[in-house]
Design a protein around this motif. Structure first.
Motif, short mmCIF file in Angstrom:
data_model
loop_
_atom_site.label_atom_id
_atom_site.label_comp_id
_atom_site.label_asym_id
_atom_site.label_seq_id
_atom_site.Cartn_x
_atom_site.Cartn_y
_atom_site.Cartn_z
N ARG A 515 0.84 -1.22 0.00
CA ARG A 515 0.00 0.00 0.00
C ARG A 515 0.86 1.26 0.00
NH1 ARG A 515 -2.97 -2.87 3.85
NH2 ARG A 515 -2.00 -1.69 5.55
N GLU A 516 1.93 1.24 0.76
CA GLU A 516 2.73 2.45 0.95
C GLU A 516 3.79 2.65 -0.13
OE1 GLU A 516 4.31 2.01 4.86
OE2 GLU A 516 2.38 2.38 5.87
N GLU A 517 4.37 1.54 -0.61
CA GLU A 517 5.53 1.66 -1.51
C GLU A 517 5.17 1.55 -2.99
OE1 GLU A 517 8.62 2.28 -0.63
OE2 GLU A 517 8.38 2.20 1.54
N ILE A 518 4.13 0.81 -3.32
CA ILE A 518 3.77 0.67 -4.75
C ILE A 518 2.28 0.97 -4.94
CG2 ILE A 518 5.62 -0.88 -5.43
CD1 ILE A 518 3.72 -3.24 -4.96
N PRO A 519 1.85 2.21 -4.57
CA PRO A 519 0.42 2.54 -4.65
C PRO A 519 -0.11 2.56 -6.08
CG PRO A 519 1.72 4.50 -4.22
CD PRO A 519 2.66 3.35 -4.11
N ASN A 520 0.74 2.80 -7.07
CA ASN A 520 0.28 2.91 -8.45
C ASN A 520 0.27 1.57 -9.19
OD1 ASN A 520 -0.02 5.74 -8.23
ND2 ASN A 520 2.19 6.01 -8.60
N THR A 521 0.75 0.54 -8.52
CA THR A 521 0.75 -0.79 -9.12
C THR A 521 -0.57 -1.49 -8.81
OG1 THR A 521 3.15 -1.02 -8.92
CG2 THR A 521 1.88 -3.06 -9.15
N THR A 522 -1.20 -2.04 -9.85
CA THR A 522 -2.43 -2.82 -9.64
C THR A 522 -2.04 -4.16 -9.02
OG1 THR A 522 -3.40 -1.81 -11.60
CG2 THR A 522 -4.46 -3.81 -10.77
N LYS A 523 -2.70 -4.49 -7.92
CA LYS A 523 -2.32 -5.70 -7.18
C LYS A 523 -3.51 -6.66 -7.11
CE LYS A 523 -1.28 -2.57 -4.23
NZ LYS A 523 -0.99 -1.42 -5.11
N LEU A 524 -3.31 -7.88 -7.57
CA LEU A 524 -4.33 -8.92 -7.47
C LEU A 524 -3.80 -9.99 -6.52
CD1 LEU A 524 -4.70 -7.67 -10.49
CD2 LEU A 524 -6.25 -9.61 -10.77
N ILE A 525 -4.55 -10.21 -5.43
CA ILE A 525 -4.09 -11.14 -4.41
C ILE A 525 -5.09 -12.30 -4.30
CG2 ILE A 525 -3.47 -11.42 -1.98
CD1 ILE A 525 -2.95 -8.38 -1.92
N ILE A 526 -4.66 -13.47 -4.77
CA ILE A 526 -5.47 -14.69 -4.61
C ILE A 526 -5.13 -15.29 -3.27
CG2 ILE A 526 -5.95 -16.99 -5.52
CD1 ILE A 526 -5.16 -15.98 -8.26
N ALA A 527 -6.12 -15.60 -2.47
CA ALA A 527 -5.84 -16.12 -1.13
C ALA A 527 -6.96 -17.02 -0.66
CB ALA A 527 -5.64 -14.95 -0.15
N GLN A 528 -6.62 -17.87 0.31
CA GLN A 528 -7.61 -18.67 1.01
C GLN A 528 -8.00 -18.01 2.33
OE1 GLN A 528 -9.15 -21.26 -0.10
NE2 GLN A 528 -7.95 -21.77 -1.91
N ARG A 529 -7.08 -17.20 2.88
CA ARG A 529 -7.34 -16.51 4.15
C ARG A 529 -8.03 -15.19 3.88
NH1 ARG A 529 -1.44 -17.56 6.66
NH2 ARG A 529 -1.02 -15.73 5.37
N ILE A 530 -9.15 -14.98 4.49
CA ILE A 530 -9.90 -13.75 4.27
C ILE A 530 -9.15 -12.54 4.81
CG2 ILE A 530 -11.28 -13.66 6.39
CD1 ILE A 530 -13.71 -13.13 4.43
N ASN A 531 -8.30 -12.76 5.82
CA ASN A 531 -7.50 -11.65 6.36
C ASN A 531 -6.55 -11.07 5.32
OD1 ASN A 531 -8.63 -11.69 8.88
ND2 ASN A 531 -7.11 -13.08 9.77
N SER A 532 -6.18 -11.88 4.34
CA SER A 532 -5.24 -11.43 3.32
C SER A 532 -5.87 -10.51 2.29
CB SER A 532 -4.62 -12.64 2.59
OG SER A 532 -3.89 -13.45 3.50
N VAL A 533 -7.21 -10.51 2.22
CA VAL A 533 -7.87 -9.73 1.17
C VAL A 533 -8.92 -8.75 1.69
CG1 VAL A 533 -7.47 -11.53 -0.57
CG2 VAL A 533 -9.59 -11.55 0.75
N MET A 534 -9.29 -8.86 2.96
CA MET A 534 -10.42 -8.06 3.43
C MET A 534 -10.16 -6.55 3.42
SD MET A 534 -10.34 -9.16 7.46
CE MET A 534 -11.73 -8.11 7.92
#
Length: 590
Positions: A515-534
């Motif tokens: 969030r802080e270092e690469i704000p302009n990069t589109t990030k897609l995070i596939i995860a099983q843990r909801i904490n990783s994407v919420m």
């Protein structure tokens, strides 16, 4: 097929051309020696003429030395040409494999490609040197020896002719029967290689589940299958040599019988001429035996050549357009009615009419059960696969409009199976950018929280990584792969369940750094843990190849049953496994 493979002789063409020349020279000298023997016996020994004996003996010695020179040069140049062909074939195949899409790799299988690069090329190499040397030597020997034999005595030479016709007929029959058997044999090699590769790669799992005996039996069965296939093929070709021996000895007996009669009774043949005929008989028949060896090698190599040809001629299913675009404007992503299936003839596609729009710089979470096509969805973005229908648009352009290397450089993908290569940590990280400075390498490692453990190693960034990264833990391997992806400075970063082996605290640190270092990069995070994407800007909920819902955490919690059940399980008394939703009576996501 043969023409295409021989194109790879390239810089070794002169050696390939000169090999038969020297072999013909060797044959010419060998054919002269029996004639000289006849003169030696008839003019020298029987006449008691020492001058003739010395003269003819000197000529024989010169012929032998010239023949020896021809044989040596033929062997040297033949080896150079065949080894060069093998080297170029492997190089060309490997280069073409590097262009393959995932679809091409799936078609051949990894083990099959390894077999083609090793065993099949070796078969072709061995057959090629046999053809260059014996393939030219044997026919020339037979032709010259037959002509000279007929010149000496037509009736005795006819014995050779009949024998040769019989042998060639039998060899043709054996070749036709043996080729399908060798095709089957090489397929079994592929299967065994795949089993060995799988076992060695998963050795830790094998030992953890005490499956050594099962794997031994599996290997034994595969090896026995090769044994049976090889035995069947060899039984067919093994018949050739005993049959040839019978023909050879039959010819010798007939020539001895009729030759003695022509000398004693008819006087139409001299002792020296009979010795010459014996020499030519042996030359002809042994040349045919060599020819039998050649045809056995060719029979094996035809199957190998076909397999090599398939790899050389395989065209990547993903290619550049005529006028490719070399710049990706931003990290925006849009799916327009995308349909995709690994098997185009399947009843149902893997991705079924997917529509999706993501703004540049957004952080997008992707949730879904096993088999819901999460990984397939993101594979479309960097053209690891091409869609069957619809469009995937990145930076305002269809991904098919871009130069393949350009789009892949702008999309960093950290796959589920994290792969590291043998070399230092720094060398592995520089896969992301080979020109990265030490400071850039360390900064990427810091963003991925990899610096925490790297600096504890005695050699730091120069710590050697074993092949596959077996000397670091799963979580460390994942963080190194994330750092490697960040070093590319991509416009789109895809993490395909790439923090599953990382503890939740480190996972949170990595997401904070993003969030802080690469704000302009589109990030897609596939995860099983909801904490990783919420805390993502928006979250995609995948179900059975379709997008079940797409929204923020609060929106999905309010309206989406699947997401709400996952949240309640993973933040309450649930097991934390997304796929458990099915077992608890929730919606079927498999």
């Amino acid at each position: 097929m043969v023409k295409r493979i021989l194109q790879e002789i390239k810089e070794y063409k002169l050696a390939a051309i000169m090999t038969p020349v020297f072999m013909v020279l060797e044959v010419a000298m060998e054919m002269l020696i029996p004639l000289l023997i006849a003169d030696l016996v008839d003019k020298g020994v029987e006449q008691g003429n020492l001058t003739e004996i010395y003269s003819i003996g000197g000529q024989m010695l010169i012929c032998a030395l010239i023949g020896l020179f021809g044989g040596i040069m033929g062997a040297i140049l033949g080896s150079k040409a065949s080894a060069g062909l093998a080297k170029n074939l492997r190089k060309k195949m490997f280069e073409n494999i590097q262009t393959f899409s995932f679809e091409n790799i799936d078609k051949f299988s990894t083990a099959g490609l390894v077999t083609r690069l090793t065993t099949d090329v070796t078969n072709v190499q061995n057959a090629f040197i046999m053809v260059l040397r014996m393939g030219f030597r044997a026919p020339v020997t037979v032709a010259v020896a037959m002509i000279l034999s007929f010149k000496i005595n037509v009736r005795l030479a006819s014995v050779y002719l009949v024998a040769m016709i019989v042998l060639l007929t039998v060899m043709g029959f054996v070749m036709a029967k043996a080729r399908p058997l060798f095709d089957t044999l090489f397929k079994k090699y592929d299967a065994l290689n795949a089993s060995v590769q799988e076992n060695i790669t998963g050795m830790r799992v094998v030992k953890a589940y005490v499956r050594e005996q099962f794997e031994k039996k599996k290997f034994t069965d595969g090896s026995h299958g090769i044994y049976k296939a090889a035995t069947s093929a060899e039984k067919m070709v093994a018949f050739t040599m005993p049959f040839m021996n019978v023909v050879v000895y039959t010819c010798i007996i007939l020539i001895s019988w009729f030759g003695a009669k022509f000398i004693v009774l008819d006087g139409t043949l001299t002792t020296g001429e009979l010795l010459s005929l014996f020499s030519y008989c042996m030359n002809i028949l042994f040349s045919l035996m060599f020819f039998a060896m050649i045809f056995i090698m060719i029979t094996m190599s035809i199957a190998s050549m076909q397999r090599i040809y398939e790899v050389l001629e395989e065209k990547s299913t993903i290619t550049n357009p005529e006028n490719p675009v070399y710049e990706v404007k931003d990290g925006s992503i849009k799916f327009k009615d995308v349909v995709f299936g690994y098997n185009k003839t399947a009843d149902r596609p893997v991705l079924d009419h997917v529509n999706l729009e993501i703004k540049s710089g957004e952080t997008i979470g992707v949730l879904g059960g096993t088999g819901s096509a999460k990984s397939t969805l993101v594979s479309m973005i960097s053209r690891l696969y091409d869609v069957n229908e619809g469009e995937v648009i990145v930076g305002g352009r269809n991904v098919k409009d871009y130069d393949v290397e350009t789009i892949r450089n702008e999309v960093s993908v950290v796959l589920q199976n994290n792969v590291l290569f043998s070399g230092t940590i720094a060398e592995n990280l520089r896969w992301g950018d080979k020109n990265a400075t030490d400071e850039e390498v360390k900064h990427a490692a810091k963003l991925a929280c990899a610096d925490e453990f790297i600096e504890k190693f005695p050699d730091g960034y120069n710590t050697h990584i074993e092949q596959g990264g077996t000397n670091v833990s799963g979580g460390q391997r994942q963080r190194l792969c994330i750092a490697r992806a960040l070093l590319k400075k991509p416009k789109i970063l895809i993490l395909d369940d790439s923090t599953s082996a990382v503890d939740t605290a480190t996972d949170a640190k990595i997401r904070k750094a993003f969030r802080e270092e690469i704000p302009n990069t589109t990030k897609l995070i596939i995860a099983q843990r909801i904490n990783s994407v919420m805390d993502a800007d928006r979250i995609i909920v995948m179900d059975d190849g379709k997008i079940d819902d797409f929204g923020s955490h609060d929106e999905l919690l309010a309206r989406n049953q699947i997401y709400r059940e996952i949240f309640e399980q993973q933040t309450g008394a649930g097991s934390g496994d997304f796929d458990k939703v099915d077992e608890e009576g929730g919606k079927d996501n498999a």
